[in-house]
Motif scaffolding. Structure first.
Motif, PDB file in Angstrom:
ATOM      1  N   ASP A  51      26.835  86.034  16.061  1.00 25.04           N
ATOM      2  CA  ASP A  51      27.968  86.498  16.857  1.00 25.04           C
ATOM      3  C   ASP A  51      28.702  85.320  17.483  1.00 25.04           C
ATOM      4  O   ASP A  51      28.906  85.237  18.703  1.00 25.04           O
ATOM      5  CB  ASP A  51      27.496  87.478  17.940  1.00 25.04           C
ATOM      6  N   ILE A  52      29.141  84.386  16.635  1.00 22.76           N
ATOM      7  CA  ILE A  52      29.847  83.186  17.084  1.00 22.76           C
ATOM      8  C   ILE A  52      31.190  83.089  16.367  1.00 22.76           C
ATOM      9  O   ILE A  52      31.467  83.824  15.416  1.00 22.76           O
ATOM     10  CB  ILE A  52      29.028  81.912  16.799  1.00 22.76           C
ATOM     11  N   LEU A  53      32.008  82.179  16.830  1.00 19.27           N
ATOM     12  CA  LEU A  53      33.231  81.868  16.112  1.00 19.27           C
ATOM     13  C   LEU A  53      32.881  81.348  14.721  1.00 19.27           C
ATOM     14  O   LEU A  53      31.893  80.624  14.571  1.00 19.27           O
ATOM     15  CB  LEU A  53      34.035  80.795  16.852  1.00 19.27           C
ATOM     16  N   PRO A  54      33.663  81.681  13.703  1.00 15.42           N
ATOM     17  CA  PRO A  54      33.401  81.113  12.382  1.00 15.42           C
ATOM     18  C   PRO A  54      33.674  79.609  12.413  1.00 15.42           C
ATOM     19  O   PRO A  54      34.792  79.187  12.756  1.00 15.42           O
ATOM     20  CB  PRO A  54      34.386  81.849  11.465  1.00 15.42           C
ATOM     21  N   PRO A  55      32.691  78.779  12.085  1.00 21.01           N
ATOM     22  CA  PRO A  55      32.859  77.336  12.295  1.00 21.01           C
ATOM     23  C   PRO A  55      33.553  76.575  11.164  1.00 21.01           C
ATOM     24  O   PRO A  55      33.941  75.426  11.348  1.00 21.01           O
ATOM     25  CB  PRO A  55      31.412  76.844  12.439  1.00 21.01           C
ATOM     26  N   GLY A  56      33.754  77.202   9.996  1.00 21.70           N
ATOM     27  CA  GLY A  56      34.191  76.449   8.830  1.00 21.70           C
ATOM     28  C   GLY A  56      35.520  75.736   8.968  1.00 21.70           C
ATOM     29  O   GLY A  56      35.635  74.535   8.679  1.00 21.70           O
ATOM     30  N   ASP A  57      36.564  76.432   9.392  1.00 20.86           N
ATOM     31  CA  ASP A  57      37.874  75.793   9.525  1.00 20.86           C
ATOM     32  C   ASP A  57      37.880  74.773  10.654  1.00 20.86           C
ATOM     33  O   ASP A  57      38.582  73.758  10.583  1.00 20.86           O
ATOM     34  CB  ASP A  57      38.947  76.848   9.770  1.00 20.86           C
ATOM     35  N   LEU A  58      37.101  75.018  11.702  1.00 21.17           N
ATOM     36  CA  LEU A  58      36.965  74.042  12.783  1.00 21.17           C
ATOM     37  C   LEU A  58      36.293  72.769  12.270  1.00 21.17           C
ATOM     38  O   LEU A  58      36.697  71.651  12.611  1.00 21.17           O
ATOM     39  CB  LEU A  58      36.152  74.650  13.924  1.00 21.17           C
ATOM     40  N   ARG A  59      35.266  72.948  11.438  1.00 17.20           N
ATOM     41  CA  ARG A  59      34.582  71.805  10.833  1.00 17.20           C
ATOM     42  C   ARG A  59      35.536  70.972   9.983  1.00 17.20           C
ATOM     43  O   ARG A  59      35.557  69.734  10.056  1.00 17.20           O
ATOM     44  CB  ARG A  59      33.432  72.305   9.956  1.00 17.20           C
ATOM     45  N   MET A  60      36.356  71.639   9.163  1.00 16.63           N
ATOM     46  CA  MET A  60      37.292  70.917   8.302  1.00 16.63           C
ATOM     47  C   MET A  60      38.302  70.122   9.120  1.00 16.63           C
ATOM     48  O   MET A  60      38.667  68.997   8.760  1.00 16.63           O
ATOM     49  CB  MET A  60      38.002  71.893   7.377  1.00 16.63           C
ATOM     50  N   ALA A  61      38.765  70.706  10.227  1.00 17.04           N
ATOM     51  CA  ALA A  61      39.714  69.985  11.078  1.00 17.04           C
ATOM     52  C   ALA A  61      39.070  68.747  11.692  1.00 17.04           C
ATOM     53  O   ALA A  61      39.695  67.680  11.773  1.00 17.04           O
ATOM     54  CB  ALA A  61      40.241  70.920  12.162  1.00 17.04           C
ATOM     55  N   LEU A  62      37.823  68.866  12.128  1.00 18.06           N
ATOM     56  CA  LEU A  62      37.113  67.711  12.668  1.00 18.06           C
ATOM     57  C   LEU A  62      36.947  66.620  11.614  1.00 18.06           C
ATOM     58  O   LEU A  62      37.143  65.428  11.890  1.00 18.06           O
ATOM     59  CB  LEU A  62      35.745  68.145  13.197  1.00 18.06           C
ATOM     60  N   ALA A  63      36.600  67.017  10.395  1.00 21.51           N
ATOM     61  CA  ALA A  63      36.444  66.041   9.322  1.00 21.51           C
ATOM     62  C   ALA A  63      37.763  65.342   9.015  1.00 21.51           C
ATOM     63  O   ALA A  63      37.797  64.139   8.716  1.00 21.51           O
ATOM     64  CB  ALA A  63      35.896  66.729   8.073  1.00 21.51           C
ATOM     65  N   ALA A  64      38.870  66.081   9.085  1.00 20.05           N
ATOM     66  CA  ALA A  64      40.182  65.496   8.814  1.00 20.05           C
ATOM     67  C   ALA A  64      40.563  64.445   9.856  1.00 20.05           C
ATOM     68  O   ALA A  64      41.277  63.486   9.556  1.00 20.05           O
ATOM     69  CB  ALA A  64      41.244  66.589   8.775  1.00 20.05           C
ATOM     70  N   LEU A  65      40.083  64.620  11.085  1.00 19.33           N
ATOM     71  CA  LEU A  65      40.443  63.714  12.177  1.00 19.33           C
ATOM     72  C   LEU A  65      39.440  62.582  12.379  1.00 19.33           C
ATOM     73  O   LEU A  65      39.565  61.820  13.339  1.00 19.33           O
ATOM     74  CB  LEU A  65      40.572  64.502  13.489  1.00 19.33           C
ATOM     75  N   CYS A  66      38.465  62.453  11.497  1.00 22.42           N
ATOM     76  CA  CYS A  66      37.420  61.444  11.687  1.00 22.42           C
ATOM     77  C   CYS A  66      38.011  60.043  11.712  1.00 22.42           C
ATOM     78  O   CYS A  66      39.053  59.768  11.117  1.00 22.42           O
ATOM     79  CB  CYS A  66      36.371  61.534  10.585  1.00 22.42           C
ATOM     80  N   ASP A  67      37.336  59.160  12.420  1.00 27.48           N
ATOM     81  CA  ASP A  67      37.741  57.761  12.488  1.00 27.48           C
ATOM     82  C   ASP A  67      37.665  57.136  11.103  1.00 27.48           C
ATOM     83  O   ASP A  67      36.723  57.373  10.339  1.00 27.48           O
ATOM     84  CB  ASP A  67      36.839  57.007  13.468  1.00 27.48           C
TER      85      ASP A  67
END
Length: 281
Positions: A51-67
Motif C-alpha cells: 500500500d505504497i506509492l508506485p516507485p517505478g517512475d520515481l526511480r527512473m526520474a532519480l536515475a535520470a538526475l544522477c551525478d
C-alpha cells in the motif's frame, strides 16, 4: 554567470527521463514531479503488497538526475537493474526495492526519495505529484473492436495505456486526489514549468487532475512549456494528431495558459500551427 533557471518538470516514465537528462544541460535547479498511478509490473506488485506509492517512475526520474561521475553513474545503473527469473524477485528492479525499503524505514515518501537522491548525487529533486497512490480511469470509444461505437469505462494505467480504442477522457481515483504540497510549492517557485513529453493520458494529463497542482500550474508566475512527443499516433493516442493532443489538454484544463509548445516539425501537419485555439493564449 547568468542565474540558472529553476525548472519544474512534470510527467512520468521514459518521457520524463528524457526531459530530465536534457534539462541538465541547461540548469541544475530541477524538480521532477512524477505521476503516481502506475499499476503494472514491479511497481504494481509493490503498491498492492505494501500500500505504497508506485516507485517505478520515481526511480527512473532519480536515475535520470544522477551525478555524471563514476559514482553517480554506477548507482544509477544499480537503481535500474532488474532481477530476472520467475521467483519472488523476478521482474523487480533494485531501485524499486530500495525506495520501498526506505519508505518503510523512514515512514515518509519524500524523505526516502531525498535520501536516494543524496546517494546518487542527483542534480535536482524528485517528488510525487500526489501524496497517495492513484488509479487512472478512462472513457474509451471502441475498446471492444466488435462494438466500435460503444463507450467503455476502463480502469488502471496498464489497461488505459494498452487500449485499442480512442480515449475520450481520463479521471483519477480517489477524486479529488491529495496533492504533494512540496510539488505544488515547486511549481509556484519555478521560473519554467515543463509538461511532457510522455504517454498523454497516463503520464501527462494526470497532473492536471490533481486540483491543487492544477491551480499551481494556472497561477504560477513561471513560463509554461508543453513538450509534444516525437512520435504521434501511438498506443493510447492512436489516431491523434499534434493538434488533437493540445485539444485534450485544453479540455482537461481550459484555464491553463501556455507560453510555449515545443514540437518536432515532422509531427506538425500542414495548417496545424494555427488551428488550435489554446485557452488564454
Amino acid at each position: 554567470m547568468p542565474r540558472r533557471p529553476a525548472v519544474a518538470a512534470l510527467g512520468g516514465g521514459h518521457g520524463l527521463f528524457a526531459s530530465l537528462q536534457a534539462l541538465q544541460l541547461v540548469t541544475d535547479k530541477i524538480t521532477a514531479i512524477v505521476t503516481v498511478a502506475d499499476d503494472g509490473g514491479s511497481s504494481g506488485r509493490l503498491r498492492e503488497e505494501f500500500d505504497i506509492l508506485p516507485p517505478g517512475d520515481l526511480r527512473m526520474a532519480l536515475a535520470a538526475l544522477c551525478d555524471n561521475s563514476e559514482w553517480g553513474l554506477q548507482w544509477a545503473d544499480a537503481l535500474q537493474h532488474r532481477f530476472a527469473g520467475e521467483g519472488p524477485l523476478g521482474g523487480h528492479s533494485l531501485g524499486n526495492l530500495i525506495i520501498a525499503s526506505l519508505w518503510d524505514l523512514l515512514g515518509e515518501p519524500i524523505a526516502g526519495l531525498d535520501l536516494v537522491g543524496r546517494l546518487l548525487g542527483a542534480r535536482g529533486r524528485v517528488l510525487p505529484m500526489a501524496a497517495e497512490p492513484l488509479r487512472i480511469e478512462a472513457s474509451v470509444l471502441g475498446a471492444d473492436p466488435e462494438q466500435p461505437d460503444e463507450v467503455t469505462e476502463i480502469r488502471g494505467q496498464v489497461e488505459v495505456a494498452s487500449t485499442p480504442g480512442r480515449v475520450l477522457g481520463v479521471r483519477l481515483n480517489p477524486d479529488p486526489p491529495l496533492a504533494c504540497q512540496e510539488a505544488v510549492e515547486a511549481v509556484y517557485d519555478a521560473d519554467w514549468v515543463i509538461l511532457g513529453p510522455g504517454s498523454w493520458f497516463t503520464s501527462v494529463m494526470p497532473h492536471l487532475l490533481v486540483p491543487d497542482l492544477r491551480e499551481a500550474l494556472v497561477h504560477t508566475t513561471a513560463k509554461r512549456m508543453l513538450t509534444l512527443n516525437m512520435v504521434m499516433d501511438t498506443g493510447e493516442t492512436t489516431g491523434f494528431s499534434a493538434s488533437d493532443h493540445l485539444e485534450v489538454l485544453a479540455a482537461h484544463a481550459p484555464e491553463l495558459h501556455l507560453d510555449v509548445v515545443l514540437a518536432d516539425p515532422t509531427v506538425v501537419l500542414d495548417g496545424e500551427t494555427n488551428c488550435v485555439p489554446l485557452p488564454n493564449h
